[in-house]
Design a protein around this motif. Structure first.
Motif, mmCIF file in Angstrom:
data_model
loop_
_atom_site.group_PDB
_atom_site.id
_atom_site.type_symbol
_atom_site.label_atom_id
_atom_site.label_comp_id
_atom_site.label_asym_id
_atom_site.label_seq_id
_atom_site.Cartn_x
_atom_site.Cartn_y
_atom_site.Cartn_z
ATOM 1 N N GLY A 189 -33.984 -21.441 57.380
ATOM 2 C CA GLY A 189 -33.874 -22.992 57.554
ATOM 3 C C GLY A 189 -34.882 -23.523 57.956
ATOM 4 N N GLN A 190 -35.176 -24.764 58.244
ATOM 5 C CA GLN A 190 -36.239 -25.420 58.605
ATOM 6 C C GLN A 190 -35.897 -25.581 60.224
ATOM 7 N N ASP A 191 -37.082 -25.594 60.849
ATOM 8 C CA ASP A 191 -36.697 -25.396 62.361
ATOM 9 C C ASP A 191 -36.882 -26.769 62.960
ATOM 10 N N TYR A 192 -35.775 -27.418 62.756
ATOM 11 C CA TYR A 192 -35.235 -28.682 63.520
ATOM 12 C C TYR A 192 -33.750 -28.855 63.435
ATOM 13 N N SER A 193 -33.328 -29.819 64.083
ATOM 14 C CA SER A 193 -31.818 -29.902 64.509
ATOM 15 C C SER A 193 -30.742 -29.530 63.382
ATOM 16 N N PHE A 194 -31.060 -30.125 62.253
ATOM 17 C CA PHE A 194 -30.252 -29.781 61.017
ATOM 18 C C PHE A 194 -30.225 -28.193 60.616
ATOM 19 N N GLY A 195 -31.726 -27.470 60.241
ATOM 20 C CA GLY A 195 -31.766 -26.433 60.107
ATOM 21 C C GLY A 195 -31.049 -25.574 61.102
ATOM 22 N N GLN A 196 -31.187 -25.760 62.342
ATOM 23 C CA GLN A 196 -30.678 -24.808 63.512
ATOM 24 C C GLN A 196 -29.085 -24.948 63.278
ATOM 25 N N ALA A 197 -28.625 -26.176 62.877
ATOM 26 C CA ALA A 197 -27.128 -26.193 62.935
ATOM 27 C C ALA A 197 -26.600 -25.330 61.722
ATOM 28 N N VAL A 198 -27.432 -25.608 60.674
ATOM 29 C CA VAL A 198 -27.089 -24.472 59.272
ATOM 30 C C VAL A 198 -26.839 -23.455 59.914
ATOM 31 N N LEU A 199 -27.815 -22.692 60.433
ATOM 32 C CA LEU A 199 -27.893 -21.109 60.656
ATOM 33 C C LEU A 199 -26.775 -20.848 61.574
ATOM 34 N N ARG A 200 -26.472 -21.518 62.689
ATOM 35 C CA ARG A 200 -25.493 -21.462 63.748
ATOM 36 C C ARG A 200 -24.009 -21.687 62.814
ATOM 37 N N LEU A 201 -23.917 -22.554 62.050
ATOM 38 C CA LEU A 201 -22.493 -22.674 61.565
ATOM 39 C C LEU A 201 -22.386 -21.527 60.498
ATOM 40 N N ALA A 202 -23.461 -20.870 59.716
ATOM 41 C CA ALA A 202 -23.196 -19.977 58.902
ATOM 42 C C ALA A 202 -22.765 -18.843 59.679
ATOM 43 N N ARG A 203 -23.308 -18.418 60.893
ATOM 44 C CA ARG A 203 -22.816 -17.353 61.747
ATOM 45 C C ARG A 203 -21.471 -17.562 61.818
ATOM 46 N N GLN A 204 -21.004 -18.679 62.453
ATOM 47 C CA GLN A 204 -19.672 -18.938 62.760
ATOM 48 C C GLN A 204 -18.762 -18.625 61.556
ATOM 49 N N GLN A 205 -19.192 -19.451 60.508
ATOM 50 C CA GLN A 205 -17.944 -19.275 59.268
ATOM 51 C C GLN A 205 -17.919 -17.939 58.659
ATOM 52 N N LEU A 206 -19.137 -17.285 58.684
ATOM 53 C CA LEU A 206 -19.220 -15.743 58.335
ATOM 54 C C LEU A 206 -18.275 -14.855 58.966
ATOM 55 N N ALA A 207 -18.491 -15.026 60.313
ATOM 56 C CA ALA A 207 -17.327 -14.277 61.406
ATOM 57 C C ALA A 207 -16.068 -14.590 60.861
ATOM 58 N N ALA A 208 -15.784 -15.856 60.625
ATOM 59 C CA ALA A 208 -14.266 -16.253 60.564
ATOM 60 C C ALA A 208 -13.850 -15.824 59.031
ATOM 61 N N GLU A 209 -14.513 -15.923 57.910
ATOM 62 C CA GLU A 209 -14.143 -16.044 56.692
ATOM 63 C C GLU A 209 -14.602 -14.653 56.123
ATOM 64 N N ARG A 210 -15.790 -13.884 56.470
ATOM 65 C CA ARG A 210 -16.002 -12.599 55.875
ATOM 66 C C ARG A 210 -16.627 -11.839 56.868
ATOM 67 N N PRO A 211 -15.799 -11.325 58.135
ATOM 68 C CA PRO A 211 -16.701 -10.550 58.989
ATOM 69 C C PRO A 211 -16.999 -9.276 58.672
ATOM 70 N N ASP A 212 -16.916 -8.836 57.147
ATOM 71 C CA ASP A 212 -17.479 -7.802 56.840
ATOM 72 C C ASP A 212 -19.053 -7.668 56.135
ATOM 73 N N VAL A 213 -19.319 -8.968 56.041
ATOM 74 C CA VAL A 213 -20.583 -9.427 55.551
ATOM 75 C C VAL A 213 -21.559 -9.420 56.905
ATOM 76 N N ARG A 214 -22.692 -8.503 56.608
ATOM 77 C CA ARG A 214 -23.789 -8.353 57.808
ATOM 78 C C ARG A 214 -24.881 -9.374 57.616
ATOM 79 N N ILE A 215 -25.199 -10.041 58.623
ATOM 80 C CA ILE A 215 -26.518 -10.931 58.743
ATOM 81 C C ILE A 215 -27.669 -9.876 58.940
ATOM 82 N N LEU A 216 -28.509 -9.970 57.982
ATOM 83 C CA LEU A 216 -29.482 -9.081 57.982
ATOM 84 C C LEU A 216 -30.937 -9.554 58.311
#
Length: 429
Positions: A189-216
């Motif tokens: 993502g782009q290194d500013y508030s929105f891009g940072q938020a997207v990466l944070r939300l991806a981590r959170q929602q992957l953990a909740a919805e697809r804990p089997d998926v690895r963030i590589l």
């Protein structure tokens, strides 16, 4: 600085670009002063194409109001006057434009193509409105989707008409949750508030919805300054990821997906904005069945009213590169006109109180404003890139030969999320 020839010509265009070639003021049948809307947006620089797409959408929305006679007020109908201010995507320029707009008589500000700019404008408007109650300003946001803007940093004077990043990520996850071919993802993502938020939300929602998926892998890159994304693509390929999740937009997304094609990455792209602004043409055939995009609306939504709406937009802007239509921007202008008429005044606080209960519909899409945080509630869709002419893809994007088939629809209730907003409301005399 802002009283440039281009700004003057833009003002004339906003008033005069009606189908019949008459001015908006003449169309309303009276000489009432126009209601000035200040568009503060990046209209030059690396994201100018995104700013110009906004301009076309808002211009067309204002023209529809003009065509039906303007905004009806007790003293007579009044036209909308859309005036351009180029922020160049910079906070300081956006604040300078705000000052200039206020001095020129604008009391309604429109902006969206940067959450950082939006946050700066919210702070400046809050201070201005407290200091100068006779010239209070409303801020209508059509694209700045950092969740904090209607949560921790919510403001009585700010109204967001786009789904925020957490809502958009929720829609994408509703598809990725079922995509069992994806076992590893790369976040970029782009290194500013929105891009940072997207990466944070991806981590959170992957953990909740697809804990089997690895963030590589995770990557934040400078916004608007990377010309060659091939080194990033090399890292994505080396990670072994089957999919990329990105909130990139504008040229940063186009260059990223073009590099992915050139670099031979054959995974999927789960995107916030992959459905236009050159991205489908950049990736071409390699994107079929692999590029997903979330939106409030897509041209291939199966609905006769939506099809007629989209055809009318393409008739107004016939150049293939100009066909990026945003339904939410149309609904935003409709909500504004509705709220001014219900308030029976253009006084900002009165209009804000009506905007809080806005309920608007157009071409089969309906949205309502949530008063507690000023976050618009509307359906969302997820589209999958495919060839024009395949089932579900009657329309392509920007003459590319590729469009987006709707594969998931979320109702407004399904897309909605709770808020942490504790709004400080001004005393309303």
């Amino acid at each position: 600085m802002y009283a440039s020839r281009r700004k003057v010509l833009a003002r004339i265009a906003a008033l005069g670009a009606l189908p019949w070639g008459v001015s908006a003021r003449a169309q309303t049948g009276n000489a009432a002063a126009p209601i000035r809307l200040a568009l503060i947006e990046g209209l030059s620089g690396p994201f100018a194409n995104a700013g110009e797409a906004v301009w076309r959408n808002l211009l067309w929305a204002c023209e529809r109001v003009h065509a039906r006679g303007g905004v009806v007020l007790p003293g007579g109908a009044r036209p909308l006057e859309l005036v351009r201010y180029d922020s160049k995507g910079q906070n300081e320029e956006a604040i300078a434009a705000l000052r200039s707009a206020i001095e020129s008589g604008a009391r309604i500000v429109l902006q969206g193509n940067s959450s950082a700019n939006a946050a700066a404008l919210i702070d400046a408007i809050e201070k201005h409105n407290e200091r100068d109650p006779e010239r209070q300003v409303l801020f209508l946001n059509y694209s700045a989707v950092d969740p904090v803007l209607t949560n921790e940093r919510c403001s009585f004077w700010h109204f967001r008409f786009d789904a925020h990043a957490e809502m958009r990520m929720k829609a994408l996850m509703s598809v990725l949750r079922e995509d069992r071919a994806v076992q590893g993802v790369y976040l970029i993502g782009q290194d500013y508030s929105f891009g940072q938020a997207v990466l944070r939300l991806a981590r959170q929602q992957l953990a909740a919805e697809r804990p089997d998926v690895r963030i590589l892998g995770e990557e934040l890159h400078p916004m608007g300054r990377v010309k060659d994304f091939l080194p990033y693509v090399a890292k994505i390929k080396a990670s072994g990821a089957q999919a990329v999740i990105t909130g990139n937009w504008g040229n940063d997304l186009t260059l990223l997906v073009r590099a992915a094609r050139e670099g031979g990455f054959d995974g999927k792209f789960y995107t916030f904005y992959g459905n236009a602004l050159g991205t489908p043409a950049a990736i071409g055939e390699a994107g079929v069945g692999r590029v997903l995009a979330v939106a409030d609306w897509l041209p291939n939504v199966p609905d006769p009213a939506a099809e007629a709406f989209y055809r009318s937009f393409r008739a107004r802007f016939p150049k293939p590169a100009d066909d990026y239509v945003h339904m939410r921007m149309q609904l935003m202008i409709e909500a504004l006109a509705q709220s001014i008429e219900r308030a029976a005044t253009v006084q900002s606080r009165a209009v804000a109180l009506q905007l809080e209960r806005a309920d608007v519909a157009l071409a089969g899409q309906r949205g309502t404003m949530r008063a507690v945080d000023h976050q618009f509630q509307q359906p969302l869709v997820v589209g999958l890139m495919d060839r024009q002419g395949t089932p579900g893809v009657p329309f392509d994007v920007e003459g590319s030969g590729y469009g987006f088939r709707v594969i998931r629809r979320l109702s407004a209730d399904d897309a909605s999320l709770p808020t942490t907003c504790r709004m400080r409301r001004p005393q309303l005399a």
